[in-house]
Scaffold this motif. Sequence first.
Motif: not given
Length: 371
Positions: A191-193, A256-259, A264-265
């Motif tokens: 996962p990376s933003g 939180t795993s998609y933070d 998105f909030h």
Amino acid sequence: MTETFEPQPGTPIAELDTPCLILDMDALDHNMDVIADFYGDRHSKLRGHSKNHKSPALALRQIQRGGTVGGVCAAKVAEAEVMVQGGVASVFVTSEVVAPPKIARLCALADEAEILVACESEANARDLSEVATAQGVDLGVVIEQETGLLRCGVQEGEQGVESGVALARLIDSLPGLSLKGVMSHQMMAEPSGDLEDRATEAHHLIQPVLDLREAMLADGLPVEIVSTGETWSYDIAGDMPEVTEIQGGSYLVMETSYDYMQDFHLAGKVLSTIISVPRPGTAVGDAGARAVCGIKGLPLVEGRPGVEAVDMDADRTVFQVAEGVELAVGDQVMLLPGQQDAMVSRWDRFIGIRDGVVEAVWDIEARGCHN
């Protein structure tokens, strides 16, 4: 979990019986607006996954906000039944349905709404056709392409494309079935933003389903739907010209795993009350794994620096409290879940909160729909 407490709109959050499942209405509206704004003028649209929230009220709110195909995904026939009964006009069951009783239930829904279903094998296609024909309905069928999760779907590569095209030919020839297109589902390995990282991974994972699409078109087969992508690739898949719909689900309630997806909030939270401070540095809350779920680890604590969840049993969470931080019996803490699907399925209702008071209460009618 059997619940009897149902607060009325206007109830202050401080008066809520805990534990309870909260929806932050500002975060919820923000998440819906991101989707509506992004997909508003694009050729692709969202088909929200109802397995994440399990509520027809939220599904219809998504659809009304805009940017969607006017329908939802469901993981199970039971979820699809709840969505159709709740007024959703189009439901795509993205898991293969193979048991005869489930196929019969699936086909019964096609009398009331547009029903689509994933398929990976000729045997399953024939079974779907037999029941759909017997019930006099038309069932939309979408071929699932496996793209790295090592789960369902026709396989990648040249042989997989050949078997996918052969399956498509069969589906297109069978009575009671309408060949609609192709689908895939994928997860980001790391996962990376970072937009470039996400784009590289999304294009790599989605390409096999596009290859199958091209082979089907070259064979003269219809491909109305290319359904792929999810929350982490909503903006990448949504700009691929071949993709018609994105199966986003996690974005709505979030976890939180998609933070790393900061567009998105986090809207779904569990409100808990401290029931014991047995010794300095330790506090115990009244929400445990039955309320929060621990599939992806312990929850985080919102807005209380120095308070950390360190252990959780079925009905309690133990917090480590830093020196100098005040946390007393009766205080409320807001827990942020690591995983939402299983958490939501533990509850009868969402309690929507805005500006510290209850704004709405929505039943989670598809909770516990496992089959």
